[in-house]
Design a protein around this motif. Structure first.
Motif, PDB file in Angstrom:
ATOM      1  N   PRO A  82       0.797  -1.253  -0.034  1.00 50.75           N
ATOM      2  CA  PRO A  82      -0.055  -0.104   0.034  1.00 50.75           C
ATOM      3  C   PRO A  82       0.972   1.145   0.048  1.00 50.75           C
ATOM      4  CG  PRO A  82      -0.991  -1.571   1.513  1.00 50.75           C
ATOM      5  CD  PRO A  82       0.422  -2.248   1.100  1.00 50.75           C
ATOM      6  N   ALA A  83       1.834   1.270   0.573  1.00 52.91           N
ATOM      7  CA  ALA A  83       2.755   2.396   0.747  1.00 52.91           C
ATOM      8  C   ALA A  83       3.411   2.778  -0.689  1.00 52.91           C
ATOM      9  CB  ALA A  83       3.967   2.070   1.786  1.00 52.91           C
ATOM     10  N   VAL A  84       3.756   1.445  -1.303  1.00 54.58           N
ATOM     11  CA  VAL A  84       4.538   1.927  -2.811  1.00 54.58           C
ATOM     12  C   VAL A  84       3.287   2.426  -3.710  1.00 54.58           C
ATOM     13  CG1 VAL A  84       5.830   0.594  -4.812  1.00 54.58           C
ATOM     14  CG2 VAL A  84       6.426   0.141  -2.277  1.00 54.58           C
ATOM     15  N   VAL A  85       2.115   1.581  -3.592  1.00 54.44           N
ATOM     16  CA  VAL A  85       1.052   1.945  -4.584  1.00 54.44           C
ATOM     17  C   VAL A  85       0.676   3.621  -4.117  1.00 54.44           C
ATOM     18  CG1 VAL A  85      -1.354   1.706  -4.871  1.00 54.44           C
ATOM     19  CG2 VAL A  85       0.153  -0.372  -4.632  1.00 54.44           C
ATOM     20  N   ARG A  86       0.522   3.971  -3.170  1.00 57.71           N
ATOM     21  CA  ARG A  86       0.481   5.316  -2.900  1.00 57.71           C
ATOM     22  C   ARG A  86       1.573   6.366  -3.143  1.00 57.71           C
ATOM     23  NH1 ARG A  86      -2.350   9.533  -3.292  1.00 57.71           N
ATOM     24  NH2 ARG A  86      -2.435  11.015  -1.495  1.00 57.71           N
ATOM     25  N   LEU A  87       2.948   6.031  -3.113  1.00 59.16           N
ATOM     26  CA  LEU A  87       3.997   6.589  -3.436  1.00 59.16           C
ATOM     27  C   LEU A  87       3.982   6.779  -5.171  1.00 59.16           C
ATOM     28  CD1 LEU A  87       6.824   7.883  -3.076  1.00 59.16           C
ATOM     29  CD2 LEU A  87       7.744   5.637  -3.271  1.00 59.16           C
ATOM     30  N   LYS A 103       9.270  17.961  -3.048  1.00 56.43           N
ATOM     31  CA  LYS A 103       9.268  17.202  -1.737  1.00 56.43           C
ATOM     32  C   LYS A 103      10.272  16.016  -1.927  1.00 56.43           C
ATOM     33  CE  LYS A 103       4.483  18.821  -0.406  1.00 56.43           C
ATOM     34  NZ  LYS A 103       3.015  18.073  -0.128  1.00 56.43           N
ATOM     35  N   MET A 104      10.582  15.466  -0.769  1.00 60.56           N
ATOM     36  CA  MET A 104      10.951  14.169  -0.869  1.00 60.56           C
ATOM     37  C   MET A 104      10.371  12.972  -0.142  1.00 60.56           C
ATOM     38  SD  MET A 104      14.906  15.528   0.269  1.00 60.56           S
ATOM     39  CE  MET A 104      15.540  16.942  -0.332  1.00 60.56           C
ATOM     40  N   ALA A 105      10.312  11.922  -0.500  1.00 56.62           N
ATOM     41  CA  ALA A 105       9.454  10.850   0.239  1.00 56.62           C
ATOM     42  C   ALA A 105      10.530   9.462   0.637  1.00 56.62           C
ATOM     43  CB  ALA A 105       8.622  10.335  -0.882  1.00 56.62           C
ATOM     44  N   VAL A 106       9.989   9.102   1.873  1.00 59.37           N
ATOM     45  CA  VAL A 106      10.843   7.984   2.337  1.00 59.37           C
ATOM     46  C   VAL A 106       9.848   6.990   2.602  1.00 59.37           C
ATOM     47  CG1 VAL A 106      12.220   7.176   4.267  1.00 59.37           C
ATOM     48  CG2 VAL A 106      12.556   9.479   3.477  1.00 59.37           C
ATOM     49  N   PHE A 107      10.059   5.732   2.072  1.00 61.98           N
ATOM     50  CA  PHE A 107       9.345   4.421   2.275  1.00 61.98           C
ATOM     51  C   PHE A 107      10.201   3.746   3.137  1.00 61.98           C
ATOM     52  CE2 PHE A 107       8.811   0.080   0.640  1.00 61.98           C
ATOM     53  CZ  PHE A 107       7.660  -0.305   1.676  1.00 61.98           C
ATOM     54  N   ASP A 108       9.699   3.341   4.218  1.00 62.97           N
ATOM     55  CA  ASP A 108      10.390   2.548   5.209  1.00 62.97           C
ATOM     56  C   ASP A 108       9.662   1.392   5.717  1.00 62.97           C
ATOM     57  OD1 ASP A 108      12.177   1.284   7.413  1.00 62.97           O
ATOM     58  OD2 ASP A 108      12.245   3.232   8.328  1.00 62.97           O
ATOM     59  N   ASP A 109       9.876   0.141   5.337  1.00 63.60           N
ATOM     60  CA  ASP A 109       8.908  -1.079   5.346  1.00 63.60           C
ATOM     61  C   ASP A 109       9.217  -1.445   6.864  1.00 63.60           C
ATOM     62  OD1 ASP A 109       7.150  -2.893   4.681  1.00 63.60           O
ATOM     63  OD2 ASP A 109       8.449  -4.130   3.535  1.00 63.60           O
ATOM     64  N   LEU A 110      10.172  -1.100   7.488  1.00 62.62           N
ATOM     65  CA  LEU A 110      10.311  -1.716   9.017  1.00 62.62           C
ATOM     66  C   LEU A 110       9.733  -0.601   9.962  1.00 62.62           C
ATOM     67  CD1 LEU A 110      13.933  -3.284   8.565  1.00 62.62           C
ATOM     68  CD2 LEU A 110      11.368  -4.279   8.198  1.00 62.62           C
ATOM     69  N   GLU A 137       9.153  19.971   8.301  1.00 65.80           N
ATOM     70  CA  GLU A 137       8.798  18.694   9.174  1.00 65.80           C
ATOM     71  C   GLU A 137       7.985  17.573   8.287  1.00 65.80           C
ATOM     72  OE1 GLU A 137       9.370  18.455  12.388  1.00 65.80           O
ATOM     73  OE2 GLU A 137      10.416  20.150  12.325  1.00 65.80           O
ATOM     74  N   ALA A 138       8.589  16.322   8.607  1.00 66.44           N
ATOM     75  CA  ALA A 138       8.025  15.073   8.011  1.00 66.44           C
ATOM     76  C   ALA A 138       6.536  15.012   8.148  1.00 66.44           C
ATOM     77  CB  ALA A 138       8.610  13.829   8.318  1.00 66.44           C
ATOM     78  N   GLU A 139       5.684  14.577   7.203  1.00 71.92           N
ATOM     79  CA  GLU A 139       4.381  14.121   7.122  1.00 71.92           C
ATOM     80  C   GLU A 139       4.138  12.882   6.915  1.00 71.92           C
ATOM     81  OE1 GLU A 139       0.534  15.307   4.704  1.00 71.92           O
ATOM     82  OE2 GLU A 139       2.169  16.511   4.287  1.00 71.92           O
ATOM     83  N   ALA A 140       3.482  12.128   7.859  1.00 69.65           N
ATOM     84  CA  ALA A 140       3.031  10.864   7.680  1.00 69.65           C
ATOM     85  C   ALA A 140       1.929  10.648   6.764  1.00 69.65           C
ATOM     86  CB  ALA A 140       2.800  10.000   8.792  1.00 69.65           C
ATOM     87  N   VAL A 141       2.199   9.729   5.765  1.00 70.65           N
ATOM     88  CA  VAL A 141       0.745   9.756   4.433  1.00 70.65           C
ATOM     89  C   VAL A 141      -0.127   8.387   5.001  1.00 70.65           C
ATOM     90  CG1 VAL A 141       0.505   8.835   2.229  1.00 70.65           C
ATOM     91  CG2 VAL A 141       2.480  10.119   2.903  1.00 70.65           C
ATOM     92  N   PRO A 142      -1.246   8.840   5.388  1.00 73.38           N
ATOM     93  CA  PRO A 142      -2.229   7.836   5.590  1.00 73.38           C
ATOM     94  C   PRO A 142      -2.332   6.775   4.799  1.00 73.38           C
ATOM     95  CG  PRO A 142      -3.448   9.975   6.065  1.00 73.38           C
ATOM     96  CD  PRO A 142      -1.931  10.257   5.040  1.00 73.38           C
ATOM     97  N   LEU A 143      -2.357   5.471   5.262  1.00 73.40           N
ATOM     98  CA  LEU A 143      -2.403   4.393   4.462  1.00 73.40           C
ATOM     99  C   LEU A 143      -3.584   3.094   4.915  1.00 73.40           C
ATOM    100  CD1 LEU A 143       1.527   3.757   4.103  1.00 73.40           C
ATOM    101  CD2 LEU A 143      -0.127   4.770   2.385  1.00 73.40           C
ATOM    102  N   ASP A 144      -4.231   2.668   3.997  1.00 74.22           N
ATOM    103  CA  ASP A 144      -4.982   1.538   4.294  1.00 74.22           C
ATOM    104  C   ASP A 144      -4.219   0.160   4.151  1.00 74.22           C
ATOM    105  OD1 ASP A 144      -7.132  -0.273   4.657  1.00 74.22           O
ATOM    106  OD2 ASP A 144      -7.891   0.064   2.698  1.00 74.22           O
ATOM    107  N   MET A 145      -3.612  -0.085   5.150  1.00 79.48           N
ATOM    108  CA  MET A 145      -2.604  -1.217   5.178  1.00 79.48           C
ATOM    109  C   MET A 145      -3.240  -2.508   5.005  1.00 79.48           C
ATOM    110  SD  MET A 145       0.441  -0.144   5.178  1.00 79.48           S
ATOM    111  CE  MET A 145       1.226  -1.872   5.342  1.00 79.48           C
ATOM    112  N   GLN A 146      -2.674  -3.133   4.138  1.00 78.84           N
ATOM    113  CA  GLN A 146      -2.916  -4.822   3.886  1.00 78.84           C
ATOM    114  C   GLN A 146      -1.732  -5.366   3.892  1.00 78.84           C
ATOM    115  OE1 GLN A 146      -6.252  -5.299   1.040  1.00 78.84           O
ATOM    116  NE2 GLN A 146      -5.897  -3.315   0.506  1.00 78.84           N
TER     117      GLN A 146
END
Length: 544
Positions: A127-132, A236-243, A268-277
């Protein structure tokens, strides 16, 4: 009901067994280890088990529609080949095979038999990569400049494949998906510390024609586990951290120029809301859905083959003492056939037809690269250092270059000049007599070659007949510039612009049909793709 057999149920295969069982599709587990099969028989008493892959293909009383192959990588090609020959849909864990040529054969066979061939690049279902991907396509990060991924662990060390082939496929797959283009050159360096000639760490550099650069660092000799992807844009810059609990962060960092010097402006960093599956569960459902509806997979065989091309070029660089390798000139170029007419050629005449065609009246300078099946017609001039992708059509009296990049699948109509400083991505249409400029204030008596302003025409855009594009602008993905328009500023993705100067008068689908928005939502009347609009930003809903 679609019936699935999982082949190989060890380290990763057991997760596939669990997911397909939860989906009600698991019918057979095939594994050479009798103890493993005994454990699964106790856990899933209704599921059949077999030790011999040949018994599985013979069907007997236990017919299956699809194979999910999670055996060691060195067996992927042969098992997938036999499965496709037997008429089974196939999901293969990464990598698709250990050579691009074997991957090409699997792609061709699957297409001939009209079967689903899918590769387990599971991050594309995260879901994070799809949103990215949605954020990148919507322009939220601005122009992408740089990507960096790291996949590190003190983990399972293999002898049949090195760290590059074991860890890097996921990152390569995601980077190619985010950028929608192949790298022009690859450079890889690594070190073999545990076993001779089997690198334990590698750092791979991908250089793309649009100026983007990516680094992929992988290692199984790391004190702790890290899995991150950093995407740097000019907004902007994005960081995907799977852990991390917060899987996707956006940083509004920008570089501002003060007294002609770059200065970092942090936010300041902003967390992107995700529908995690669970990504693997999404991947497994997608495989079953593709079989049921007869549609290509998001990570189909061709996508897997593109990853193999990059892996082969990276391996070639390692083998050549970390030299830079051009994908057009490397051994991997031969596998471009898998995504060109050459791959599907059945006789010598078809192969010849897929070679570049250059009319005898056209002139091509030395140092020009032209992709397969491209046609260059009467009175064209391609100047030195230019690169033209495959399956392009260049109409008569066209001038390209010097040092211009044209992507694959482009159509350039008659009487167009594409000057130095212009970059044209894949599947772009340039209508008759389209005009580009590359200097903002030209004077005949003042040389201004050092003042070229770059122009970028992004993937899938259309420029109508006799329109003019002033230098220093970007034409967005799938944008449509009307005939005779004069473009003086950036055109957003999917925008329809007309007039002098060009102004936005509507929005168009990827297929070219005009969109009508109700509030912020629209559905294409021709192909049914759905879009969401935020101001002058538009992106596909659920885009893959």
């Amino acid at each position: 009901m679609i019936r699935v057999a999982v082949v190989g149920s060890g380290y990763w295969g057991k997760n596939l067994v669990r997911n397909f069982h939860n989906l009600g599709a698991l019918t057979i587990i095939c594994d050479s280890d009798p103890e493993v099969l005994t454990e699964f028989q106790q856990k899933y008493p209704s599921i059949y088990t077999v030790r011999d892959f040949r018994d599985l293909l013979s069907d007997g009383n236990h017919h299956v529609d699809a194979l999910v192959i999670a055996s060691p990588a060195e067996t992927h090609y042969e098992l997938a080949l036999q499965g496709l020959k037997a008429g089974k849909h196939v999901l293969v864990e990464k990598p698709l095979s250990l050579t691009a040529e074997h991957g090409r054969q699997l792609v061709v066979l699957a297409e001939q038999k009209q079967l689903i061939l899918m590769v387990g690049h599971v991050l594309q279902y995260h879901p994070a990569v799809v949103r990215l991907k949605e954020l990148v396509d919507a322009g939220e990060l601005g122009k992408i400049q740089y990507l960096y991924s790291m996949r590190l662990n003190i983990g399972k060390i293999r002898a049949e494949e090195n760290i590059l082939w074991s860890f890097a496929p996921h990152d390569i797959s995601v980077i190619l998906m985010l950028l929608d283009e192949m790298p022009a050159t690859v450079h890889a360096t690594g070190g073999s510390y545990l076993q001779e000639k089997i690198p334990d760490t590698t750092l791979t550099t991908l250089d793309f024609r649009t100026g983007v650069k990516a680094h992929i660092f992988v290692s199984w000799l790391h004190p702790f586990k890290e899995q991150k992807l950093v995407v740097v844009g000019d907004r902007k810059m994005a960081v995907f951290d799977d852990l991390s609990e917060e899987k996707l962060l956006l940083y509004p960092h920008q570089i501002k120029w003060v007294k002609r010097l770059p200065v970092a402006a942090k936010g300041e960093a902003e967390a992107v809301p995700l529908d995690m599956q669970e990504p693997l569960a999404v991947e497994c459902r997608h495989f079953l859905d593709c079989i049921a509806n007869g549609r290509p997979a998001r990570t189909d065989g061709r996508e897997g083959l593109r990853v193999l091309r990059v892996l082969e070029a990276s391996q070639e660089s390692l083998n050549q003492n970390s030299s830079q390798v051009s994908l057009e000139q490397s051994k991997a170029l031969a596998t471009e056939a898998a995504s060109s007419p050459i791959a599907r050629a059945k006789d010598a005449s078809e192969v010849a037809a897929a070679q570049p065609f250059i009319h005898e009246s056209a002139y091509v300078d030395e140092g020009v690269t032209i992709g397969p099946a491209t046609k260059i017609w009467h009175f064209c001039h391609i100047l030195a250092g230019s690169r033209i992708g495959g399956n392009c059509t260049i109409g008569q009296n066209v001038m390209i270059g010097p040092r211009v990049t044209i992507g694959s699948g482009c159509k350039i109509q008659n009487n167009v000049s594409v000057y130095q400083g212009v970059t044209v991505e894949d599947e772009v249409f340039l209508g008759p007599s389209v005009v580009f400029t590359n200097v903002y204030n030209p004077r005949a008596h003042i040389p201004r070659r050092h003042e070229l302003r770059p122009t970028l025409v992004k993937k899938g855009a259309t420029l109508g007949a006799n329109c003019t594009v002033i230098c220093g602008t970007t034409i967005g993905r799938h944008a449509f510039v009307g005939a005779g328009a004069v473009v003086t500023r950036d055109v957003p993705d999917h925008a329809l612009v007309v007039g002098v100067p060009a102004r936005i008068v509507g929005w168009v689908c990827k297929c070219g049909e005009k969109l009508t928005f109700a509030a912020s939502e629209a559905s294409c009347p021709a192909c049914a793709l759905k879009y969401h609009r935020q101001g002058n930003k538009i992106f596909k809903v659920g885009s893959s």
